[in-house]
Motif scaffolding. Structure first.
Motif, short mmCIF file in Angstrom:
data_model
loop_
_atom_site.label_atom_id
_atom_site.label_comp_id
_atom_site.label_asym_id
_atom_site.label_seq_id
_atom_site.Cartn_x
_atom_site.Cartn_y
_atom_site.Cartn_z
N TYR A 102 0.86 -1.19 0.00
CA TYR A 102 0.00 0.00 0.00
C TYR A 102 0.89 1.24 0.00
N HIS A 103 0.65 2.15 -0.94
CA HIS A 103 1.39 3.40 -1.03
C HIS A 103 0.47 4.55 -0.63
N GLY A 104 0.61 5.00 0.61
CA GLY A 104 -0.23 6.08 1.12
C GLY A 104 0.57 7.34 1.36
N VAL A 105 -0.02 8.26 2.09
CA VAL A 105 0.64 9.52 2.43
C VAL A 105 1.35 9.41 3.77
N PHE A 106 0.65 8.88 4.77
CA PHE A 106 1.21 8.77 6.12
C PHE A 106 1.50 7.32 6.51
N VAL A 107 1.00 6.37 5.72
CA VAL A 107 1.27 4.94 5.92
C VAL A 107 1.75 4.38 4.59
N ASN A 108 2.88 3.68 4.62
CA ASN A 108 3.43 3.10 3.40
C ASN A 108 3.89 1.68 3.69
N ILE A 109 3.33 0.70 2.97
CA ILE A 109 3.70 -0.71 3.16
C ILE A 109 4.38 -1.17 1.88
N GLN A 110 5.67 -1.52 1.99
CA GLN A 110 6.45 -1.80 0.79
C GLN A 110 7.36 -3.00 1.00
N TYR A 111 7.55 -3.76 -0.10
CA TYR A 111 8.40 -4.95 -0.07
C TYR A 111 9.45 -4.82 -1.18
N LEU A 112 10.71 -5.09 -0.82
CA LEU A 112 11.81 -4.93 -1.76
C LEU A 112 12.72 -6.15 -1.73
N VAL A 113 13.25 -6.50 -2.90
CA VAL A 113 14.35 -7.46 -2.96
C VAL A 113 15.55 -6.66 -3.46
N ARG A 114 16.67 -6.77 -2.75
CA ARG A 114 17.86 -5.96 -3.03
C ARG A 114 19.09 -6.85 -3.19
N CYS A 115 19.88 -6.59 -4.19
CA CYS A 115 21.11 -7.35 -4.40
C CYS A 115 22.31 -6.42 -4.22
N GLU A 116 23.29 -6.89 -3.48
CA GLU A 116 24.52 -6.13 -3.28
C GLU A 116 25.71 -6.96 -3.74
N VAL A 117 26.48 -6.38 -4.66
CA VAL A 117 27.73 -6.99 -5.10
C VAL A 117 28.85 -6.18 -4.46
N ARG A 118 29.48 -6.72 -3.41
CA ARG A 118 30.53 -5.98 -2.71
C ARG A 118 31.84 -6.09 -3.49
#
Length: 297
Positions: free
Chosen positions: A107-123
């Motif tokens: 859910y993308h709101g103004v005062f409440v935001n629920i977000q899921y991310l997959v992130r890859c890091e190549v060090r």
């Protein structure tokens, strides 16, 4: 120049709690790529913030407004070493929330935001910049129990000067009568809100009739709550001085991501309302408000 991309197996990027998040990490470089490890992170959180009018009201808010972590896991894909350019690394990850938590809908709101991310890091080494790429994926409810007991009752309305709230001088309000109904105030999020509206009579010509979708976001804790209503969308269902006694259809589709099933927790709530707004030629606004409940089958 090296780049990294995340490609999820599902084209629509929609997942449910308990699903396997599958995809590949694609690494592009001219030659072999020396690295210090490749790691995948899967994160989900609820971000809360206060509106300007609420800041400073409750000191306790600042503790309760820390992000709520729903999902926080990592997976080492490749140990430090060297990989050839054009390598694709497959991954799969079970979507299991942290203990004692549930995965709320995206859910993308103004005062409440629920977000899921997959992130890859190549060090990489100190002389080379780390490669980082993230991709949002969408979580929807799997449990149909949210829609159990969904009562589809027709909501009748009759709006006149006598029915208006917060009117100091009722005599100054033009005479009018608007009737109609919503087919139900309990709505399935994938189906449109429907009903009809009839202008029985109006002493002043009508300029426009509009339908507003409102989100009501509440943040806080036991010490107090901040409640803010903001408009998601506004659609015009009639223009000009409409015929009297003619049924005007009400039809609104709920926008993806900016709406979610009605949600109430200890720290926040996401609720929805619909306003029918009749604008008269003299710019008088006639508004009728309907709280609605959204759910998903």
């Amino acid at each position: 120049m090296a780049t990294v991309q995340i490609r999820l197996k599902k084209a629509n990027k929609v997942y449910r709690e308990g699903d396997m998040l599958k995809g590949v990490v694609a690494i592009t470089s001219k030659g072999d790529l020396q690295h210090q490890g490749i790691t995948l992170f899967v994160e989900g959180s609820v971000s809360l913030q206060l509106s300007a009018k609420s800041v400073g009201l409750f000191e306790a808010f600042y503790n309760s407004l820390k992000p709520i972590q729903l999902l926080d896991s990592s997976l080492e894909l490749v140990k430090p070493g060297k990989i050839p350019g054009g390598t694709e690394i497959p991954f799969e990850f079970p979507l299991k929330p942290k203990q004692g938590k549930s995965l709320y809908e995206t859910y993308h709101g103004v005062f409440v935001n629920i977000q899921y991310l997959v992130r890859c890091e190549v060090r990489r080494s100190l002389l080379a910049k780390d490669l980082v790429k993230q991709q949002e994926f969408i979580v929807q409810y799997k449990d149909p129990s949210l829609s159990q007991g969904l009562e589809r009752k027709v909501v009748e309305f009759r709006v006149s000067p006598e029915s208006l709230d917060n009117v100091k001088e009722r005599e100054s309000v033009p005479r009018f009568l608007v009737t109609g109904h919503l087919d139900s105030a309990s709505c399935v999020i994938t189906e449109p809100l429907t009903g009809e509206l009839i202008v029985e009579h109006s002493a002043i010509p009508i300029k426009s009739i509009e339908l507003q979708l409102i989100r009501v976001e509440t943040c806080g804790c036991a010490e107090g709550y901040a409640k803010d209503a903001t408009e998601i969308q506004n659609i015009q269902i009639a223009e000009g001085d409409v015929c009297r006694g003619l049924p005007i259809p009400i039809h609104m589709i709920f926008p993806r991501l900016f709406t979610c099933p009605t949600l109430a927790t200890n720290n926040f709530k996401v609720e929805f309302e619909v306003n029918t707004v009749i604008v008269l030629q003299d710019d008088h606004l006639i508004t009728e408000n309907f709280p609605i409940k959204l759910t998903r089958f």
